[in-house]
Design an enzyme around this catalytic site. Sequence first.
Site, mmCIF file in Angstrom:
data_model
loop_
_atom_site.group_PDB
_atom_site.id
_atom_site.type_symbol
_atom_site.label_atom_id
_atom_site.label_comp_id
_atom_site.label_asym_id
_atom_site.label_seq_id
_atom_site.Cartn_x
_atom_site.Cartn_y
_atom_site.Cartn_z
ATOM 1 N N ASN A 103 -13.909 43.483 -38.575
ATOM 2 C CA ASN A 103 -13.808 43.016 -39.969
ATOM 3 C C ASN A 103 -12.485 42.331 -40.313
ATOM 4 O OD1 ASN A 103 -12.695 45.629 -39.761
ATOM 5 N ND2 ASN A 103 -12.852 45.904 -41.953
ATOM 6 N N GLU B 90 -9.277 55.677 -37.542
ATOM 7 C CA GLU B 90 -9.423 55.073 -38.874
ATOM 8 C C GLU B 90 -10.882 54.652 -38.979
ATOM 9 O OE1 GLU B 90 -6.255 52.177 -38.797
ATOM 10 O OE2 GLU B 90 -4.791 53.708 -39.291
ATOM 11 N N CYS C 80 -12.837 48.173 -44.872
ATOM 12 C CA CYS C 80 -13.116 49.614 -44.959
ATOM 13 C C CYS C 80 -12.725 50.169 -46.322
ATOM 14 C CB CYS C 80 -12.356 50.343 -43.859
ATOM 15 S SG CYS C 80 -10.602 49.960 -43.885
ATOM 16 N N GLU D 290 -1.462 56.413 -39.853
ATOM 17 C CA GLU D 290 -0.583 55.433 -39.216
ATOM 18 C C GLU D 290 0.190 54.737 -40.330
ATOM 19 O OE1 GLU D 290 -1.796 53.345 -35.716
ATOM 20 O OE2 GLU D 290 -3.511 54.661 -35.394
HETATM 21 P P1 NAD Z 1 -17.829 49.989 -34.394
HETATM 22 O O1 NAD Z 1 -17.523 51.434 -34.402
HETATM 23 O O2 NAD Z 1 -19.214 49.563 -34.149
HETATM 24 O O3 NAD Z 1 -16.939 49.209 -33.337
HETATM 25 C C1 NAD Z 1 -15.533 49.320 -33.341
HETATM 26 C C2 NAD Z 1 -15.028 49.126 -31.929
HETATM 27 O O4 NAD Z 1 -15.472 50.219 -31.132
HETATM 28 C C3 NAD Z 1 -15.538 47.860 -31.248
HETATM 29 O O5 NAD Z 1 -14.516 47.320 -30.448
HETATM 30 C C4 NAD Z 1 -16.664 48.391 -30.386
HETATM 31 O O6 NAD Z 1 -16.941 47.585 -29.271
HETATM 32 C C5 NAD Z 1 -16.095 49.731 -29.957
HETATM 33 N N1 NAD Z 1 -17.088 50.713 -29.523
HETATM 34 C C6 NAD Z 1 -18.389 50.803 -29.871
HETATM 35 N N2 NAD Z 1 -18.963 51.849 -29.246
HETATM 36 C C7 NAD Z 1 -18.004 52.435 -28.504
HETATM 37 C C8 NAD Z 1 -17.972 53.561 -27.633
HETATM 38 N N3 NAD Z 1 -19.054 54.283 -27.402
HETATM 39 N N4 NAD Z 1 -16.796 53.884 -27.040
HETATM 40 C C9 NAD Z 1 -15.685 53.169 -27.285
HETATM 41 N N5 NAD Z 1 -15.663 52.080 -28.076
HETATM 42 C C10 NAD Z 1 -16.804 51.721 -28.678
HETATM 43 O O7 NAD Z 1 -17.286 49.448 -35.808
HETATM 44 P P2 NAD Z 1 -17.417 47.972 -36.375
HETATM 45 O O8 NAD Z 1 -18.826 47.774 -36.788
HETATM 46 O O9 NAD Z 1 -16.760 47.035 -35.435
HETATM 47 O O10 NAD Z 1 -16.467 48.052 -37.657
HETATM 48 C C11 NAD Z 1 -16.916 48.410 -38.919
HETATM 49 C C12 NAD Z 1 -16.573 49.870 -39.191
HETATM 50 O O11 NAD Z 1 -15.177 50.063 -39.057
HETATM 51 C C13 NAD Z 1 -16.905 50.278 -40.611
HETATM 52 O O12 NAD Z 1 -17.444 51.568 -40.583
HETATM 53 C C14 NAD Z 1 -15.552 50.297 -41.296
HETATM 54 O O13 NAD Z 1 -15.457 51.133 -42.421
HETATM 55 C C15 NAD Z 1 -14.675 50.770 -40.190
HETATM 56 N N6 NAD Z 1 -13.283 50.395 -40.443
HETATM 57 C C16 NAD Z 1 -12.391 51.375 -40.784
HETATM 58 C C17 NAD Z 1 -11.073 51.032 -41.084
HETATM 59 C C18 NAD Z 1 -10.050 52.066 -41.491
HETATM 60 O O14 NAD Z 1 -8.882 51.748 -41.505
HETATM 61 N N7 NAD Z 1 -10.443 53.275 -41.807
HETATM 62 C C19 NAD Z 1 -10.673 49.697 -41.019
HETATM 63 C C20 NAD Z 1 -11.626 48.741 -40.665
HETATM 64 C C21 NAD Z 1 -12.927 49.097 -40.369
#
Ligand code: NAD
Length: 486
Positions: free
Chosen positions: A156, A254, A288, A467
Amino acid sequence: MSELRQLECYIDGQFVSSEHYFDNVSPVNGEVIGQIAEADHQQIDRAVKAAKTAQTGEWSRLSVNQRCDLLHRVADRMVERQQEFIDAEIADTGKSLHQVQTIDIPRGAANFRAFADMARHHSGETFITETPTGDKALNYSVNKPLGVVAVISPWNLPLLLATWKVAPALACGNCVILKPSEETSSTAYLLAQVMDEVGIPKGVFNLILGRGKNVGDAITCHPQVDAVTFTGASATGQHIMKAVADTVKPISFELGGKNSAVVFADADLEKAIAGVARSTFTNCGQVCLCTEKVFVHRSIADEFIDGLKKSAQAIKIGYPKEQDVFIGPLVSKPHQQKVLSYYQLAKDQGAEFIYGGGVPPFDDERAQGCYIEPTIITGLGDDNRVNQEEIFGPICHVSIFDDEQEVIERVNNTQYGLACALWTENLSRAHRVAPQIDVGLVWVNTWFLRDLRAPFGGVKLSGIGREGGQHSLSFYSEPVNICIKI
Ligand code: NAD
């Protein structure tokens, strides 16, 4: 991007080709704009071993100031190549030029400067200890790097969120394996080029590309990865937590959010409307921290809803680089389908649609893109799935409340706990309510105003740890206490 870009992994100071590639698809028009390498397990192993070796090599012999000077060079070079970063981020995400120019790319470079400067002054603790027998001892701690840190980042805010972790990890002397999202790998690839150009020693920064399930799993489970720092969905966080349990690695998470905004009767209504429109629709709702639930006091509800609807109507949706465009498409077709499924669920559950609810009617190539309408709904209960699950799109549900204690309880009625925005001109109320909200971040009369020194993170399903500033330095280093009898 006019020509297809092939993105490669960067391992031990070299860009390496892979056996398998997958398509990088534009969310603007569905066209294939490039190919992304899918790292195999051997490459991952090589990257981790290179990082492990680099950890005790030239990198460890640099003084903190030398290390931090190099990180400033990274930021300088990112700024020199700013236009390429902007174009790459837009190509992957379809975000508006204004946002990428003012937030994503400058903040990406700023992360390197800020954490490098903080790390120069990171010091340990010192205590003079008196024993029962009248002896004394000097206790002091020194900060050591954790070792090899895996940074796993989402799509995102691709560059901003990757550098938010890569920068402090390197500043603290660690070596890094960066695994960006498969949806948005382009700026991470440019970052690897920058690392190479400014002379970050080989093996210190490694880029592993590929899809989460294959590649992410192999990195987090690798026995020589010493820590995992992850931003992404809560369900993925739960999966990673189980995966690292056997090796007891430190983790920083996060995760997702289901964030509220509360508009009290004493709010400056004009500011609150503009603020809630921004917190709901920025980046097409894909931050997020975005607001998905709005609680507005009954006495001002009609006026507020009318104002929010006008703000949504005024949003220009279009090509990322078109003048005055505020939102582009969602990031991908699957994500568009997911958000639309919540629009449908809201309809099925009897929600009233104040604005939006569908896909903008483009009659050009954008019809093949991932566009979606900003949407405002009302009429659903707090426990409805639409009000409980993270949608991650440009939608908010508006509910009415009557009383302060009632709204605190309703805001806290969620499994998530990331952020909340309060809109009130009553300072006492702001101070009274803010600490009662079960989240990591409360904004009052603003939203997404960040200081890199301030703690950032969530509670409940929204994450583990903090963080930012000292919190990052603490996570990315291990204090060793040394006790000397005097
Ligand atoms: P996601 O969890 O699908 O993917 C995030 C990352 O994790 C990607 O690089 C993905 O390839 C990797 N990944 C997926 N499965 C994995 C596994 N089994 N093992 C290790 N890595 C794996 O999330 P997304 O769809 O890319 O991002 C959106 C989500 O992120 C939303 O839920 C959003 O709220 C959250 N987010 C949180 C914050 C925060 O600071 N709290 C900030 C931004 C986004």
